[in-house]
Scaffold this motif. Sequence first.
Motif, short mmCIF file in Angstrom:
data_model
loop_
_atom_site.label_atom_id
_atom_site.label_comp_id
_atom_site.label_asym_id
_atom_site.label_seq_id
_atom_site.Cartn_x
_atom_site.Cartn_y
_atom_site.Cartn_z
N ILE A 1 0.85 -1.19 0.00
CA ILE A 1 0.00 0.00 0.00
C ILE A 1 0.88 1.24 0.00
O ILE A 1 1.73 1.41 0.88
CB ILE A 1 -0.91 0.01 1.24
N PRO A 2 0.74 2.13 -0.98
CA PRO A 2 1.57 3.34 -1.03
C PRO A 2 1.21 4.30 0.10
O PRO A 2 0.04 4.51 0.41
CB PRO A 2 1.24 3.93 -2.40
N ILE A 3 2.24 4.88 0.71
CA ILE A 3 2.00 5.80 1.83
C ILE A 3 1.97 7.25 1.38
O ILE A 3 1.76 8.15 2.21
CB ILE A 3 3.08 5.62 2.93
N SER B 1 5.24 6.02 12.20
CA SER B 1 4.33 5.31 13.11
C SER B 1 3.06 4.93 12.36
O SER B 1 2.71 5.53 11.34
CB SER B 1 3.98 6.19 14.31
N VAL B 2 2.39 3.91 12.87
CA VAL B 2 1.11 3.49 12.29
C VAL B 2 0.09 3.38 13.41
O VAL B 2 0.41 3.06 14.55
CB VAL B 2 1.23 2.15 11.53
N VAL C 1 1.60 2.41 16.92
CA VAL C 1 2.88 1.68 16.94
C VAL C 1 3.92 2.68 16.45
O VAL C 1 3.90 3.09 15.28
CB VAL C 1 2.84 0.44 16.03
N THR C 2 4.82 3.09 17.32
CA THR C 2 5.70 4.22 17.02
C THR C 2 7.16 3.78 16.83
O THR C 2 7.52 2.64 17.08
CB THR C 2 5.65 5.26 18.15
N LEU D 1 -6.30 2.86 8.65
CA LEU D 1 -4.89 2.90 9.03
C LEU D 1 -4.36 4.32 8.83
O LEU D 1 -4.59 4.93 7.78
CB LEU D 1 -4.09 1.92 8.15
N SER D 2 -3.68 4.84 9.82
CA SER D 2 -3.01 6.14 9.70
C SER D 2 -1.50 5.91 9.74
O SER D 2 -1.00 5.18 10.61
CB SER D 2 -3.42 7.07 10.85
N VAL D 3 -0.80 6.50 8.79
CA VAL D 3 0.66 6.42 8.75
C VAL D 3 1.20 7.83 8.90
O VAL D 3 0.85 8.72 8.11
CB VAL D 3 1.15 5.80 7.42
N GLU D 4 2.03 8.05 9.90
CA GLU D 4 2.62 9.37 10.14
C GLU D 4 4.13 9.28 9.95
O GLU D 4 4.80 8.43 10.56
CB GLU D 4 2.28 9.86 11.54
N ALA D 5 4.65 10.16 9.08
CA ALA D 5 6.08 10.17 8.80
C ALA D 5 6.48 11.55 8.31
O ALA D 5 5.76 12.16 7.51
CB ALA D 5 6.42 9.12 7.73
#
Length: 242
Positions: A129-131, A158-159, A167-168, A192-196
């Motif tokens: 899955i592309p972020i 983190s997700v 999950v960091t 789903l949240s992806v933080e970067a």
Amino acid sequence: MLATFEVAVPQAVAADEYVVISAAPPTHDLPPGKLLTARDVIDVPAGTSVVLLGEDGSINPINGPATFVVVADALRSRDTADPASANTSTISLIAQLLANERDKTEIVGGSRNPADVFNEGRFLDPWSIPIEESAPGCIRDRELILERQRTEHGLMFSVRFDDRPAVTRLIWSAGEAIYSLDEPIPHGAKELSVEASGTSTRIEIKMAPAGIDLDNPVELLGWMITSGCTRQALASIRQIAH
């Protein structure tokens, strides 16, 4: 002299519609997304290899020079409930997806051959899955695989699933385009949240339904396309074609 033959498969898996998913070298006459129906006559030039996907899920490579005719299965009644018959609409969806991608390639690429929809390295694992964009993500077996386009630097990210604890401090190594999460996706998770790097991407989780045959390319692609997982569908087509 060109060989002439019928594009037909055994009665149990006969197909009346096909879509071109690959042509090598690319040719304007047989671009990805070209839909072939009964009684169509198509010439495959010498030195060209074409891959057709049938409505029954069959993958049909054809090497030129050859002339082929798409024939309907005369022994199958369209009045009866037939999964392959229902798949004709899915073949049309696949054809439209490829045609749209071909149009974008032509507009963006200028002098590039518009028939080559996969000439950029944008399509990785069909299940990754592309972020870089917030969009639906199609997932099987609760396995989360992420992908990124820019790999020159390492990345800490983190997700978070729904409102569960995040999950960091996950580390994505430099040079790696794919990251697989160690733990399976929690049961019932919807988002789903992806933080970067100060940005956040939200991905709507689309779990593969129990009734889908993931080994049948038409069923797989139909589910991905209708779920909004366009990039994953294109990656699947690329994998099938190559």
